[in-house]
Write an enzyme that holds these catalytic residues in place. Structure first.
Site, PDB file in Angstrom:
ATOM      1  N   GLY A  78       2.081   8.204  15.814  1.00 27.50           N
ATOM      2  CA  GLY A  78       1.650   7.182  14.858  1.00 27.50           C
ATOM      3  C   GLY A  78       1.717   5.800  15.463  1.00 27.50           C
ATOM      4  O   GLY A  78       1.878   5.648  16.676  1.00 27.50           O
ATOM      5  N   ASN A  79       1.565   4.787  14.632  1.00 27.75           N
ATOM      6  CA  ASN A  79       1.677   3.411  15.118  1.00 27.75           C
ATOM      7  C   ASN A  79       2.405   2.571  14.072  1.00 27.75           C
ATOM      8  O   ASN A  79       2.727   3.054  12.995  1.00 27.75           O
ATOM      9  CB  ASN A  79       0.290   2.843  15.446  1.00 27.75           C
ATOM     10  CG  ASN A  79      -0.628   2.880  14.246  1.00 27.75           C
ATOM     11  OD1 ASN A  79      -0.383   2.214  13.248  1.00 27.75           O
ATOM     12  ND2 ASN A  79      -1.693   3.681  14.328  1.00 27.75           N
ATOM     13  N   ARG A  80       2.630   1.298  14.405  1.00 31.59           N
ATOM     14  CA  ARG A  80       3.489   0.463  13.563  1.00 31.59           C
ATOM     15  C   ARG A  80       2.744  -0.273  12.451  1.00 31.59           C
ATOM     16  O   ARG A  80       3.306  -1.127  11.799  1.00 31.59           O
ATOM     17  CB  ARG A  80       4.238  -0.544  14.443  1.00 31.59           C
ATOM     18  CG  ARG A  80       5.187   0.132  15.425  1.00 31.59           C
ATOM     19  CD  ARG A  80       5.818  -0.874  16.371  1.00 31.59           C
ATOM     20  NE  ARG A  80       6.509  -1.913  15.674  1.00 31.59           N
ATOM     21  CZ  ARG A  80       6.432  -3.203  15.967  1.00 31.59           C
ATOM     22  NH1 ARG A  80       5.659  -3.607  16.961  1.00 31.59           N
ATOM     23  NH2 ARG A  80       7.104  -4.096  15.275  1.00 31.59           N
ATOM     24  N   SER A  81       1.489   0.067  12.227  1.00 29.55           N
ATOM     25  CA  SER A  81       0.747  -0.624  11.168  1.00 29.55           C
ATOM     26  C   SER A  81       1.377  -0.349   9.796  1.00 29.55           C
ATOM     27  O   SER A  81       1.683   0.796   9.472  1.00 29.55           O
ATOM     28  CB  SER A  81      -0.709  -0.144  11.165  1.00 29.55           C
ATOM     29  OG  SER A  81      -1.351  -0.601  10.007  1.00 29.55           O
ATOM     30  N   ALA A 120      -5.465   1.073  11.414  1.00 29.65           N
ATOM     31  CA  ALA A 120      -5.062   1.219  12.813  1.00 29.65           C
ATOM     32  C   ALA A 120      -5.237   2.695  13.164  1.00 29.65           C
ATOM     33  O   ALA A 120      -4.430   3.537  12.774  1.00 29.65           O
ATOM     34  CB  ALA A 120      -3.616   0.780  12.992  1.00 29.65           C
TER      35      ALA A 120
END
Ligand code: CTP
Length: 426
Positions: free
Chosen positions: A228-231, A295
């Site tokens: 995943g990502n930090r969005s 994102a």
């Protein structure tokens, strides 16, 4: 309330009399600041009789009372109707070459302007850029509307009706009084009250359909893990809510978001880039404006394990094989569009503004969208924060607006540009 009504030199100045009258009848203390040119269209005695106050025009009247700043400092609200193309340009540049310019610069009150001009002037790139600048600073616009103009032509550029201007201006002032967000951008001027969260907004997306994607996609590795990502999805969610407040029918495709979803919008939940692609390609053709704020994970695992990956089986080191996800933004940008707008986002880690711009310009050329909202991100900026600083590039790579502050005020700053583009402004 102490309300300053600024009148500038357009034929619609005669209608300003009814704006003044509407405000006076509601019990407000109205002070008219008219430009010299405005007084060629409407007489001073009329303005004084209706406003019940002296009309100010000359920068050098009342010097002993420091009137060039006193009027603006005392105002609770400033309404400029009509606002000509020239006035809008002067406001955007921050000029103070007449009493009205000084009054606006010396005031922290909400500013509401009612533009009035011929269609060609309204759609001129100079005016479009000036309007975008004013919007990004929290100036509220009422109109212009489409209709009969002076002479035989008709089109967009006619001043909104006085009743509408009065209602919008009072709504803005009420929102400012309710403690609107004044933004948190470090390098920007404080926004005018009424520009931020909770303030009523101009309904320039009325009748439009807007699609917003938000949040970070998650690509499963096994039943309990994902890439995943930090969005946080905050900016995308703020855009969806702001578009709703501007009158649009909004569909929000939400991947993983860490904020509550807004009421009054259609929500489609997705998890992966593939699900986001499927939902977006179906919805985009039904929307006038698509804003890809999500994102999207650029890669996904080549294979997803049906059972939890055990370290007893993988050992000291684990190598994941990834495959690229399709580019959703490029896909919908390339499809047939018939005037529908597509907006992308670019979160970049750049050391300088020049580098940020270079990356943004390369990205919009690659993606083929109409506008690209570029922001710098790092370990502590951009993602999961309450505020944001962005610049918006058009397809030619030119900066059309810069916005800074809370994610809601940034949403409003950029939506004004897209709404203007949808209404036919080049
Ligand atoms: N985007 C997309 N599909 C992808 C990746 C990104 O639609 N597979 C969209 C995002 O929603 C955003 C824009 O493309 O609107 C830019 O995303 P970004 O991650 O900055 O760009 P990338 O194309 O992934 O390029 P890079 O990561 O190499 O900078």
């Amino acid at each position: 309330m102490n309300i300053v009504v600024g009148i500038t030199g357009g034929i619609a100045a005669y209608k300003a009399v009814n704006v003044i009258r509407g405000l006076v009848l509601r019990g407000h203390d109205v002070h008219v600041v008219a430009t010299e040119h405005a007084l060629k269209f409407v007489g001073r005695p009329t303005l004084e009789a209706i406003s019940r106050n002296t009309v100010s025009t000359d920068l050098y009247d009342g010097v002993a009372q420091v009137r060039h700043v006193a009027i603006g400092q005392a105002a609770d609200l400033i309404v400029i109707a009509p606002a000509t193309a020239n006035t809008i340009a002067k406001l955007a540049a921050g000029l103070a070459d007449d009493l009205l310019g000084n009054t606006v610069l010396a005031s922290r009150a909400p500013l509401v302007i009612a533009p009035a001009m011929h269609t060609e002037m309204w759609q001129n790139p100079a005016t479009v850029a000036n309007v975008a600048t004013l919007r990004s600073r929290g100036v509220h616009l009422v109109g212009p509307v489409s209709g009969q103009l002076t002479g035989s032509d008709s089109g967009v550029g006619r001043m909104a009706e006085p009743d509408e201007i009065v209602a919008a201006a009072l709504e803005v002032a009420a929102g400012a009084g309710a403690g609107a967000d004044t933004g948190a951008g470090a390098a920007t001027a404080p926004e005018r009250p009424g520009a931020g969260d909770g303030a009523p907004r101009i309904r320039d997306l009325e009748g439009r359909r807007v699609l917003v994607t938000a949040g970070g996609t998650r690509e499963p590795l096994d039943p309990v893990r994902y890439l995943g990502n930090r969005s946080s999805g905050k900016q995308g969610v703020a855009i969806a809510a702001a578009a709703r407040d501007r009158g649009a029918h909004v569909t929000l495709i939400a991947a993983h978001v860490e904020v509550g979803l807004p009421e009054g919008v259609d929500v489609v939940r997705v998890e992966t880039a593939a699900e986001l692609l499927a939902a977006t390609t179906v919805a985009a053709p039904e929307n006038d404006l698509t804003v890809m704020a999500a994102a999207v994970s650029d890669y996904r695992p080549v294979s997803v394990s049906d059972s939890k990956i055990k370290k007893t089986a993988t050992g000291e080191r684990l190598t994941l094989e990834l495959v690229q996800n399709p580019d959703i933004l490029a896909t919908i940008s390339a499809g047939p569009r018939d005037g529908r707008l597509v907006v992308g986002f670019a979160a970049e880690t750049a050391d300088t503004r020049e580098e940020l711009l270079e990356l943004g310009r390369a990205k919009i050329a690659r993606k083929g969208c109409d506008f690209l909202v570029v922001n710098g991100v790092g370990w502590s900026t951009g993602f999961a924060t309450e505020s944001n600083t962005v610049l918006v590039l058009d397809a030619a790579g030119d900066i059309v607006v810069e916005a800074s502050g809370s994610k809601t005020s940034v949403a409003d700053g950029i939506l004004g540009v897209f709404a203007a583009a949808l209404s036919g402004a080049p």
